[in-house]
Design an enzyme around this catalytic site. Structure first.
Site, PDB file in Angstrom:
ATOM      1  N   CYS A  47     100.808  13.204  39.456  1.00 61.52           N
ATOM      2  CA  CYS A  47     102.126  12.572  39.516  1.00 61.52           C
ATOM      3  C   CYS A  47     102.949  12.883  38.256  1.00 61.52           C
ATOM      4  O   CYS A  47     102.396  13.217  37.195  1.00 61.52           O
ATOM      5  CB  CYS A  47     101.973  11.064  39.633  1.00 61.52           C
ATOM      6  SG  CYS A  47     101.455  10.503  41.263  1.00 61.52           S
ATOM      7  N   ASN A  53     105.729  16.079  39.051  1.00 60.06           N
ATOM      8  CA  ASN A  53     104.528  16.146  39.881  1.00 60.06           C
ATOM      9  C   ASN A  53     104.111  17.599  40.099  1.00 60.06           C
ATOM     10  O   ASN A  53     104.952  18.496  40.216  1.00 60.06           O
ATOM     11  CB  ASN A  53     104.688  15.379  41.200  1.00 60.06           C
ATOM     12  CG  ASN A  53     105.917  15.747  41.998  1.00 60.06           C
ATOM     13  OD1 ASN A  53     106.933  16.131  41.449  1.00 60.06           O
ATOM     14  ND2 ASN A  53     105.820  15.625  43.307  1.00 60.06           N
ATOM     15  N   CYS A 113     103.438   5.013  42.123  1.00 59.50           N
ATOM     16  CA  CYS A 113     102.243   4.708  42.911  1.00 59.50           C
ATOM     17  C   CYS A 113     101.331   3.771  42.107  1.00 59.50           C
ATOM     18  O   CYS A 113     101.526   3.565  40.902  1.00 59.50           O
ATOM     19  CB  CYS A 113     101.510   5.990  43.285  1.00 59.50           C
ATOM     20  SG  CYS A 113     100.604   6.736  41.927  1.00 59.50           S
ATOM     21  N   GLU A 126     104.562  10.787  36.351  1.00 63.14           N
ATOM     22  CA  GLU A 126     104.288   9.842  35.257  1.00 63.14           C
ATOM     23  C   GLU A 126     103.045  10.277  34.494  1.00 63.14           C
ATOM     24  O   GLU A 126     102.980  10.199  33.260  1.00 63.14           O
ATOM     25  CB  GLU A 126     104.067   8.430  35.812  1.00 63.14           C
ATOM     26  CG  GLU A 126     105.264   7.835  36.544  1.00 63.14           C
ATOM     27  CD  GLU A 126     105.272   8.138  38.042  1.00 63.14           C
ATOM     28  OE1 GLU A 126     104.839   9.230  38.445  1.00 63.14           O
ATOM     29  OE2 GLU A 126     105.728   7.261  38.800  1.00 63.14           O
ATOM     30  N   CYS A 148      99.746   5.237  38.966  1.00 62.26           N
ATOM     31  CA  CYS A 148     100.681   5.433  37.845  1.00 62.26           C
ATOM     32  C   CYS A 148     101.044   4.108  37.183  1.00 62.26           C
ATOM     33  O   CYS A 148     101.295   4.060  35.984  1.00 62.26           O
ATOM     34  CB  CYS A 148     101.924   6.174  38.317  1.00 62.26           C
ATOM     35  SG  CYS A 148     101.569   7.918  38.588  1.00 62.26           S
TER      36      CYS A 148
END
Ligand code: THU
Length: 137
Positions: A57, A46, A90, A59, A93
């Site tokens: 993020c 992140n 989240c 990902e 993501c």
């Protein structure tokens, strides 16, 4: 994971890249590693910003690295953070993972303490919006 088991192959790259996270606002570092169809592993962490919504993020970073390298399909993912239970991606993501991975793709969520929870892209995002929903447009 017990001591006798082999660690997940994506654990080490995800844990290492997590250390590079830029998270001065949340103090919550996240690392992600994804394996693309070619077998290559891409990582991301992140990256926060003083203008909070501009942060990205882990990902998203790993997916961006995969796409920048010319790959469009992920076959496995691993996400790690220092939290009480394995870090849940989240909502955004989940949708980003779905864009590049089949519903049965394994996603392992982990804590830095070694607790892991195995799930799939489909289980993380039931009822996902996809291109089929735009067919009448
Ligand atoms: N974060 C991720 O990197 N991935 C997730 O799926 C959950 C949240 C980051 C974003 C932000 O930098 C910090 O964790 C706190 O929300």
């Amino acid at each position: 994971m017990s001591a006798s088991e082999t660690p997940h192959p994506l654990r080490d790259p995800a844990a290492k890249v997590r250390e590079n996270a830029h998270a001065p606002y949340s103090n919550f570092k996240v690392g992600a590693a994804i394996r693309a169809k070619s077998g290559t592993v891409y990582v991301g962490c992140n990256v926060e910003n003083v203008a909070y919504p501009e942060g990205t993020c882990a990902e998203a970073g790993a997916i961006a690295a995969m796409v920048a390298a010319g790959e469009k399909e992920l076959i496995e993912a691993y996400v790690i953070a220092d939290c009480p239970s394995p870090v849940p991606p989240c909502g955004g993501c989940r949708q980003k993972l779905k864009e590049f991975g089949a519903t049965d793709v394994a996603v392992t969520l982990a804590t830095t303490d070694g607790v892991e929870f195995k799930t799939t892209i489909g289980d993380l995002l039931p009822g996902a919006f996809d291109a089929g929903h735009m067919e009448r447009s």
